[in-house]
Design an enzyme around this catalytic site. Structure first.
Site, PDB file in Angstrom:
ATOM      1  N   ARG A  66       0.584  -1.236   0.071  1.00  0.00           N
ATOM      2  CA  ARG A  66       0.153  -0.133   0.065  1.00  0.00           C
ATOM      3  C   ARG A  66       0.665   1.393   0.107  1.00  0.00           C
ATOM      4  NH1 ARG A  66      -5.552   0.784   1.268  1.00  0.00           N
ATOM      5  NH2 ARG A  66      -6.261  -1.233   1.513  1.00  0.00           N
ATOM      6  N   MET A  91     -11.766   3.682  -5.615  1.00  0.00           N
ATOM      7  CA  MET A  91     -12.264   2.661  -4.453  1.00  0.00           C
ATOM      8  C   MET A  91     -11.043   2.321  -3.545  1.00  0.00           C
ATOM      9  SD  MET A  91     -15.675   2.654  -4.629  1.00  0.00           S
ATOM     10  CE  MET A  91     -17.247   2.691  -5.253  1.00  0.00           C
ATOM     11  N   ARG A  92     -10.409   3.100  -3.349  1.00  0.00           N
ATOM     12  CA  ARG A  92      -9.033   2.939  -2.709  1.00  0.00           C
ATOM     13  C   ARG A  92      -8.840   3.892  -1.609  1.00  0.00           C
ATOM     14  NH1 ARG A  92      -5.944  -1.679  -3.498  1.00  0.00           N
ATOM     15  NH2 ARG A  92      -4.222  -0.324  -2.652  1.00  0.00           N
ATOM     16  N   LEU A  94      -6.874   6.373   0.445  1.00  0.00           N
ATOM     17  CA  LEU A  94      -5.460   7.194   0.425  1.00  0.00           C
ATOM     18  C   LEU A  94      -4.660   7.022   1.577  1.00  0.00           C
ATOM     19  CD1 LEU A  94      -6.616  10.542  -1.427  1.00  0.00           C
ATOM     20  CD2 LEU A  94      -5.552   8.434  -2.304  1.00  0.00           C
ATOM     21  N   HIS A 110     -19.503  10.270  -1.649  1.00  0.00           N
ATOM     22  CA  HIS A 110     -19.871   9.369  -1.127  1.00  0.00           C
ATOM     23  C   HIS A 110     -21.519   8.883  -1.430  1.00  0.00           C
ATOM     24  CE1 HIS A 110     -20.008   5.374   1.132  1.00  0.00           C
ATOM     25  NE2 HIS A 110     -21.042   6.022   1.839  1.00  0.00           N
TER      26      HIS A 110
END
Ligand code: GAR
Length: 226
Positions: A66, A91-92, A94, A110
């Site tokens: 990551r 869709m990750r 930060l 969202h």
């Protein structure tokens, strides 16, 4: 001064499109420096290329962990010249280094009325719960998922017969209005943060007429052109 913005997507990029359309209509004083995706097949990359915007896939699977992925993403965003970042269906999460580098200059949308239904299944969770009112939230991004100060929310009715797709579609129509509006406010320097509260400097223009929108509540009110 026109705000240079990088947009991060993972999928269709319909919010990216809504933002592009409002920039091209002269409603947002921003310029998209690059569209980046963690998925090579994201339709958002195709949309970007169609508008002559540099589009870059950075598949997260290509990186050992990551932290390495976050560093590569941050480097690409910086290299584009962006001074702010818009997450449009990215869709990750930060990492802290990325958030620190662009603190108070990252927006996310969202598809739920936060703090209800965070995560990747907002409309599905809301429909399954049986809420009567659902909606969307644009917020600043901090280190926690779906957590930062709220900029604007739109509330729409949820009905007992709604499945996740029906509710998501009703919400998405308002995402396409509130996200360009929020970016316009950021780009024109009208947003300031006061702890968890986002303050919006008033504008000369009166709010938009929402008579055609059906039952909804948007706050702060949308301005004309959004
Ligand atoms: C949008 O509904 C956005 O709110 C959601 O993904 C969709 C992306 O659509 N984001 C999240 O769920 C983030 N947790 P798009 O690619 O067509 O803009």
């Amino acid at each position: 001064m026109t705000l240079p913005v990088a947009v991060l997507v993972s999928g269709s990029g319909s919010n990216l499109q809504a933002i592009l359309d409002r920039i091209e209509a002269g409603r947002i004083d921003a310029r998209i420096t690059a569209v980046l995706s963690n998925r090579a097949d994201a339709q958002g990359l195709v949309r970007a290329a169609a508008h002559g915007i540099p589009a870059l896939a950075l598949p997260h699977g290509d990186y050992p962990d990551r932290t390495a992925y976050d560093a590569a993403l941050l480097a690409a965003v910086r290299q584009s010249g962006a001074e702010a970042v818009v997450l449009a269906g990215f869709m990750r999460i930060l990492g802290p280094d990325f958030v620190a580098a662009y603190r108070d200059r990252i927006l996310n949308i969202h598809p739920a009325l936060l703090p209800s239904f965070p995560g990747v299944r907002g409309p599905a969770d809301a429909a399954a719960y049986g809420v009567a009112i659902a909606g969307a939230t644009v917020h600043f991004v901090d280190e926690k998922m779906d957590n930062g100060p709220i900029v604007i929310q739109a509330a729409v009715p949820a009905r007992p017969d709604d499945d996740a797709a029906a509710l998501a579609a009703r919400i998405l129509a308002f995402e396409h209005r509130i996200y360009p509006q929020a970016l316009a406010w950021l780009a024109s320097g009208r947003l300031t943060l006061d702890g968890r509260k986002t303050r919006l400097a008033p504008a000369a223009i009166p709010p938009a007429d929402m008579a055609d929108a059906g039952p909804c509540l948007v706050n702060p009110p949308l301005e004309q052109g959004f």
